[in-house]
Scaffold this active site. Structure first.
Site, PDB file in Angstrom:
ATOM      1  N   HIS A  90      32.125  22.580  20.574  1.00  0.00           N
ATOM      2  CA  HIS A  90      31.812  21.491  21.510  1.00  0.00           C
ATOM      3  C   HIS A  90      33.080  20.750  21.939  1.00  0.00           C
ATOM      4  O   HIS A  90      34.076  20.760  21.209  1.00  0.00           O
ATOM      5  CB  HIS A  90      30.887  20.467  20.835  1.00  0.00           C
ATOM      6  CG  HIS A  90      29.484  20.937  20.605  1.00  0.00           C
ATOM      7  ND1 HIS A  90      28.824  20.743  19.403  1.00  0.00           N
ATOM      8  CD2 HIS A  90      28.595  21.560  21.432  1.00  0.00           C
ATOM      9  CE1 HIS A  90      27.595  21.235  19.498  1.00  0.00           C
ATOM     10  NE2 HIS A  90      27.433  21.739  20.700  1.00  0.00           N
ATOM     11  N   CYS A 141      27.871  14.512  15.172  1.00  0.00           N
ATOM     12  CA  CYS A 141      26.631  15.281  15.403  1.00  0.00           C
ATOM     13  C   CYS A 141      25.407  14.687  14.731  1.00  0.00           C
ATOM     14  O   CYS A 141      24.283  14.937  15.160  1.00  0.00           O
ATOM     15  CB  CYS A 141      26.754  16.703  14.860  1.00  0.00           C
ATOM     16  SG  CYS A 141      28.241  17.546  15.274  1.00  0.00           S
TER      17      CYS A 141
END
Ligand code: GLY
Length: 256
Positions: A160, A247
């Site tokens: 990411h 996250c």
């Protein structure tokens, strides 16, 4: 009031999606303990924890950040880029409904919240294996009326955008320049991860402090030398699932 939405670790986390990491056994009890300690750190930094129950059939569901983009004015329910993660959004949408007006990313758009880095009124979105231009266009349509600019950013070598770069102070980013172009972020000051700690760029800024994993001591030293205030914690079992500190929560303001 600052809310941190989190979700209990799935008992099935050992079957998580992995893209850049090799699979290693995950100690589920230790993962749960580390996650609880992470929630305690968030609470100590002033967050009220909105804890969602585990989703036994959804191995990656502890990583709630990927399911939504929560801004002051609205929330966007994502369409995660891994098929196994698509069902994670339904319960998060339900949980966010009392807090925000919801917008939804539709096919062919795919986007994970881990690819979304908001700095002030600019929203950077990583073009990774999980997030695509169709989703970026939809995000633009949702947020431009509220004065946000949206920029797509190339990401290479990591899962990411926020594996490669995160905010650690109002005007400072922590970055791995091998994975993202350092020139993207304008006037922000940059702190580089230690070359021996490629995965060390994910840090979670909450109020004036940064939640930071103990797995990256060399980069931790760099942050401390720059005067960044840290709340360190061990999240090694969640890192094995290709997760990180951003996250595991969705953090946003809520006014009663
Ligand atoms: N295991 C985290 C992810 O692949 O999304």
């Amino acid at each position: 009031m600052l809310i941190a939405m989190t979700r209990e670790v799935s008992p099935n986390i050992e079957n998580c999606a992995l893209t850049y990491l090799e699979r290693h056994a995950i100690d589920i009890d230790l993962a749960r303990t580390q996650h609880r300690q992470y929630e305690e750190s968030l609470a100590a930094l002033g967050c009220q924890i909105h804890h969602l129950p585990a989703e036994p059939d959804l191995p990656d569901s502890v990583f709630v950040e990927d399911t939504a983009i929560v801004l002051d004015e609205l929330a966007i329910i994502t369409r995660p880029g891994a098929d196994s993660r698509l069902p994670e959004t339904a319960s998060v949408a339900k949980a966010l409904e009392p807090y925000r007006k919801l917008y939804h990313i539709k096919a062919p758009g795919t986007i994970d919240g881990g690819d979304v880095l908001r700095i002030g009124k600019t929203i950077y979105i990583g073009l990774s294996s999980r997030s695509n231009l169709a989703a970026i266009d939809q995000v633009k349509g949702f947020v431009q009326p509220y004065g946000y600019a949206v920029e797509g950013v190339s990401v290479a070598g990591c899962l990411h955008l926020k594996s490669a770069v995160t905010q650690v102070a109002k005007d400072t980013l922590l970055i791995n320049r091998d994975w993202v172009d350092a020139g993207t972020f304008g006037a922000m000051a940059l702190i580089d991860v230690d070359p021996q700690e490629a995965h060390a760029a994910n840090a979670l800024l909450v109020s004036e402090k940064v939640i930071y994993p103990t797995s990256y001591p060399r980069t931790q030293e760099r942050l401390e030398k720059h005067g960044i205030l840290l709340a360190t914690g061990d999240v090694s079992e969640l890192i094995k699932a290709e997760g990180a500190v951003t996250c595991c929560s969705l953090i946003f303001q809520h006014r009663d």
